[in-house]
Design an enzyme around this catalytic site. Structure first.
Site, PDB file in Angstrom:
ATOM      1  N   GLU A  55       0.789  -1.173   0.072  1.00 51.33           N
ATOM      2  CA  GLU A  55       0.081  -0.058   0.087  1.00 51.33           C
ATOM      3  C   GLU A  55       0.770   1.438   0.049  1.00 51.33           C
ATOM      4  O   GLU A  55       1.908   1.361   0.576  1.00 51.33           O
ATOM      5  CB  GLU A  55      -0.753   0.059   1.377  1.00 51.33           C
ATOM      6  CG  GLU A  55      -2.365   0.539   1.054  1.00 51.33           C
ATOM      7  CD  GLU A  55      -3.125  -0.344   0.271  1.00 51.33           C
ATOM      8  OE1 GLU A  55      -3.083   0.012  -1.096  1.00 51.33           O
ATOM      9  OE2 GLU A  55      -3.688  -1.364   0.232  1.00 51.33           O
ATOM     10  N   HIS A  56       0.520   2.274  -0.743  1.00 53.40           N
ATOM     11  CA  HIS A  56       1.353   3.611  -0.875  1.00 53.40           C
ATOM     12  C   HIS A  56       2.756   3.147  -1.533  1.00 53.40           C
ATOM     13  O   HIS A  56       3.573   3.740  -0.953  1.00 53.40           O
ATOM     14  CB  HIS A  56       1.120   4.218   0.164  1.00 53.40           C
ATOM     15  CG  HIS A  56      -0.178   4.920   0.629  1.00 53.40           C
ATOM     16  ND1 HIS A  56      -0.548   6.119   0.003  1.00 53.40           N
ATOM     17  CD2 HIS A  56      -1.461   4.720   1.268  1.00 53.40           C
ATOM     18  CE1 HIS A  56      -1.817   6.481   0.222  1.00 53.40           C
ATOM     19  NE2 HIS A  56      -2.103   5.571   1.110  1.00 53.40           N
ATOM     20  N   ASP A  58       3.034   1.967  -4.788  1.00 51.45           N
ATOM     21  CA  ASP A  58       3.101   1.471  -6.299  1.00 51.45           C
ATOM     22  C   ASP A  58       3.465   2.810  -6.960  1.00 51.45           C
ATOM     23  O   ASP A  58       4.343   2.923  -8.139  1.00 51.45           O
ATOM     24  CB  ASP A  58       1.718   1.143  -6.812  1.00 51.45           C
ATOM     25  CG  ASP A  58       0.666   2.318  -6.578  1.00 51.45           C
ATOM     26  OD1 ASP A  58       0.760   3.035  -5.778  1.00 51.45           O
ATOM     27  OD2 ASP A  58      -0.452   2.162  -7.401  1.00 51.45           O
ATOM     28  N   LEU A 147     -12.175   0.403  -2.842  1.00 53.15           N
ATOM     29  CA  LEU A 147     -12.206  -0.773  -3.762  1.00 53.15           C
ATOM     30  C   LEU A 147     -11.861  -0.427  -5.251  1.00 53.15           C
ATOM     31  O   LEU A 147     -12.478  -1.283  -5.997  1.00 53.15           O
ATOM     32  CB  LEU A 147     -13.559  -1.485  -3.451  1.00 53.15           C
ATOM     33  CG  LEU A 147     -13.717  -1.995  -2.250  1.00 53.15           C
ATOM     34  CD1 LEU A 147     -15.209  -2.633  -1.945  1.00 53.15           C
ATOM     35  CD2 LEU A 147     -12.629  -2.989  -1.495  1.00 53.15           C
ATOM     36  N   SER A 148     -11.611   0.736  -5.564  1.00 50.93           N
ATOM     37  CA  SER A 148     -11.028   1.412  -6.756  1.00 50.93           C
ATOM     38  C   SER A 148     -12.561   1.406  -7.915  1.00 50.93           C
ATOM     39  O   SER A 148     -12.342   1.089  -9.031  1.00 50.93           O
ATOM     40  CB  SER A 148     -10.183   0.245  -7.488  1.00 50.93           C
ATOM     41  OG  SER A 148      -8.965   0.477  -7.412  1.00 50.93           O
ATOM     42  N   SER A 150     -13.847   4.139  -8.725  1.00 49.84           N
ATOM     43  CA  SER A 150     -13.323   5.158  -9.619  1.00 49.84           C
ATOM     44  C   SER A 150     -12.641   4.706 -10.623  1.00 49.84           C
ATOM     45  O   SER A 150     -12.754   4.979 -12.001  1.00 49.84           O
ATOM     46  CB  SER A 150     -12.865   6.536  -9.242  1.00 49.84           C
ATOM     47  OG  SER A 150     -12.051   6.034  -8.205  1.00 49.84           O
ATOM     48  N   ASP A 193      -4.478  -0.016  -9.386  1.00 51.94           N
ATOM     49  CA  ASP A 193      -5.688  -0.231  -9.498  1.00 51.94           C
ATOM     50  C   ASP A 193      -6.107  -0.826 -11.000  1.00 51.94           C
ATOM     51  O   ASP A 193      -6.714  -1.829 -11.415  1.00 51.94           O
ATOM     52  CB  ASP A 193      -6.410   1.033  -9.278  1.00 51.94           C
ATOM     53  CG  ASP A 193      -6.123   1.395  -7.927  1.00 51.94           C
ATOM     54  OD1 ASP A 193      -5.470   0.481  -7.215  1.00 51.94           O
ATOM     55  OD2 ASP A 193      -6.432   2.658  -7.667  1.00 51.94           O
ATOM     56  N   TYR A 245      -3.455  12.298   0.156  1.00 47.12           N
ATOM     57  CA  TYR A 245      -3.013  11.206  -0.434  1.00 47.12           C
ATOM     58  C   TYR A 245      -1.871  11.817  -1.363  1.00 47.12           C
ATOM     59  O   TYR A 245      -0.803  11.092  -1.171  1.00 47.12           O
ATOM     60  CB  TYR A 245      -4.090  11.038  -1.557  1.00 47.12           C
ATOM     61  CG  TYR A 245      -3.633   9.894  -2.608  1.00 47.12           C
ATOM     62  CD1 TYR A 245      -3.567   8.317  -2.144  1.00 47.12           C
ATOM     63  CD2 TYR A 245      -3.032  10.011  -3.733  1.00 47.12           C
ATOM     64  CE1 TYR A 245      -3.250   7.175  -2.989  1.00 47.12           C
ATOM     65  CE2 TYR A 245      -2.714   9.171  -4.483  1.00 47.12           C
ATOM     66  CZ  TYR A 245      -2.608   7.639  -4.118  1.00 47.12           C
ATOM     67  OH  TYR A 245      -2.021   6.735  -5.040  1.00 47.12           O
TER      68      TYR A 245
HETATM   69  C1  GLA Z   1      -5.002   4.456  -4.575  1.00 50.17           C
HETATM   70  C2  GLA Z   1      -4.310   4.523  -5.724  1.00 50.17           C
HETATM   71  C3  GLA Z   1      -3.233   3.434  -6.079  1.00 50.17           C
HETATM   72  C4  GLA Z   1      -2.482   3.395  -4.805  1.00 50.17           C
HETATM   73  C5  GLA Z   1      -3.171   3.278  -3.340  1.00 50.17           C
HETATM   74  C6  GLA Z   1      -2.604   3.182  -2.248  1.00 50.17           C
HETATM   75  O1  GLA Z   1      -5.700   3.191  -4.809  1.00 50.17           O
HETATM   76  O2  GLA Z   1      -5.093   4.734  -6.802  1.00 50.17           O
HETATM   77  O3  GLA Z   1      -2.624   3.842  -7.177  1.00 50.17           O
HETATM   78  O4  GLA Z   1      -1.483   4.245  -4.722  1.00 50.17           O
HETATM   79  O5  GLA Z   1      -4.190   4.355  -3.352  1.00 50.17           O
HETATM   80  O6  GLA Z   1      -1.754   1.973  -2.063  1.00 50.17           O
END
Ligand code: GLA
Length: 411
Positions: A55-56, A58, A147-148, A150, A193, A245
């Protein structure tokens, strides 16, 4: 680089979808209600994802381990002869319209049309397209939940625009351009994502590398069960949390620059631990999180290959602690969910996605699932009248990405 198959066309029996906000009978009926009966439309699906670990990191070029889930955005569309886009969503009232022209400008921050415009922009980076679409978007993916939803919308809409123009993109093309387009809505995220949404394989986690770009599906033992638990607080990246973010990314980047290390991949391979005393507090914490999380991903991949659920779970929990204590992106609600899940027998739990709200992912063995679920309801959800089990506490299966899902004609 592993190239996923291009979109395959075949017919499948139309399925009934549960919508995010309203219960609609089907995407096809929603389309007909919005744009009129009688035309042949196509259904295209883009799933959400759960990030298992990584997490955080990529956006700092380090590998991550997400998986697509069975909940998804569905775009029911009809190609147009002109360059106009018209779209409706079951989660938001009103029609959105724009022309596919150069110099598209975003609407108000947080408006869902920005994801459609971002998709149009992404497509224009790689191809010339002339035909717009009429599109009805339905979803059973909770929004602003980490959960992505967007990115699934942006990805699904880009795929629909491409398909309407007879273009079959490769994974490599899409992986290059989609994260760039996400910047249209203001976040400086990475490509995790989009990779998970596009290239995941059923039954597998997807190891995603960025330097060089690569994906590798890794089978998840069927006995590993994942629950998603919503903190009931939104994590709307395109809204007010955007600055927080983006701040995580900037702190990590500044740390690297001050230390004179060329990349986080190089930082992981340093034989001597770098001296951090000249870093600001936020930079030091970001550096410790990113390098720690990068190491945890490596170990988690090993644990997954070995089928070692206990070790994998412990790494998830360690990831949560780092996100809480170093990066500061957890919330009291997410911490409570993680502690409750662990206290009732889960092997591991952590916030998933950007944090600042949204969901936790919980790893259990089959005989633990019910106890963990009941304890989460008793200790957390019972105090929240807005709790709706179907959308806030549910099991997720490792599922296929959009490039493995069919386009479906629908009358
Ligand atoms: C969001 C971003 C991803 C990633 C996560 C944190 O989901 O879209 O690219 O940076 O936050 O891991």
């Amino acid at each position: 680089m592993q190239i996923s198959p291009v979109i395959r066309y075949y017919v499948q029996k139309p399925k009934r979808f549960r919508a995010g906000a309203n219960i609609l009978s089907s995407p096809g009926e929603f389309f007909a209600k919005s744009f009129g009966e009688g035309s042949v439309i196509t259904l295209l699906a883009a799933p959400g994802r759960v990030n298992l670990i990584g997490e955080h990191i990529d956006y700092h070029g380090l590998p991550v381990l997400p998986m697509a889930i069975g909940r998804r955005i569905t775009v029911a569309y009809r190609p147009r002869q002109d360059g106009r886009v018209r779209a409706v969503s079951d989660g938001h009232p009103g029609l959105r319209e724009f022309d596919l022209t150069a110099g598209l400008q975003p609407d108000a921050p947080g408006d869902w049309v920005n994801y459609l415009k971002g998709a149009a922009l992404a497509v224009s980076f790689g191809w010339t397209i002339r035909n717009g679409i009429d599109a009805a978007i339905t979803s059973d993916l909770p929004e602003a939940a980490g959960l992505s939803s967007s990115s699934a919308l942006l990805t699904g809409f880009a795929l629909a625009l491409l398909a309407a123009n007879g273009i079959q993109p490769t994974f490599a093309d899409l992986f290059r351009i989609l994260p760039e387009a996400e910047h249209f809505v203001g976040t400086r995220g990475g490509g995790m994502d989009h990779a998970a949404i596009l290239a995941s394989k059923a039954g597998c986690a997807l190891l995603v590398g960025f330097d060089p770009p690569a994906t590798a599906p890794i089978p998840i033992p069927p006995a590993w069960k994942f629950l998603v638990a919503h903190s009931l607080r939104g994590a709307e990246k395109s809204g007010e949390l955007r600055a927080a973010y983006n701040g995580c990314r900037q702190a990590g980047t500044r740390a690297l620059e001050k230390l004179g290390i060329p990349s986080y991949a190089a930082a992981l391979d340093c034989t001597e631990p770098p001296k951090l005393e000249h870093l600001g507090e936020a930079e030091r914490r970001a550096f410790l999180h990113v390098t720690g999380e990068g190491t945890r991903v490596r170990e988690a991949v090993k644990a997954l290959y070995e089928g070692n659920a206990t070790r994998f779970g412990a790494l998830l929990t360690a990831s949560h602690k780092s996100l809480r204590d170093q990066l500061g992106v957890s919330t009291p609600a997410l911490d409570l969910i993680v502690e409750t899940a662990l206290g009732s027998g889960a092997l591991g739990a952590r916030l998933t996605g950007a944090g600042f709200g949204g969901c936790a992912v919980v790893l259990c063995l089959p005989d633990q699932v019910e106890r963990v679920r009941q304890q989460l309801v008793a200790d957390y959800y019972s105090k929240h009248p807005e709790f709706d089990e179907a959308n806030h506490l549910f099991a997720v299966e490792p599922s296929a990405g959009a490039l493995s899902l069919p386009l479906r004609p629908c009358r």
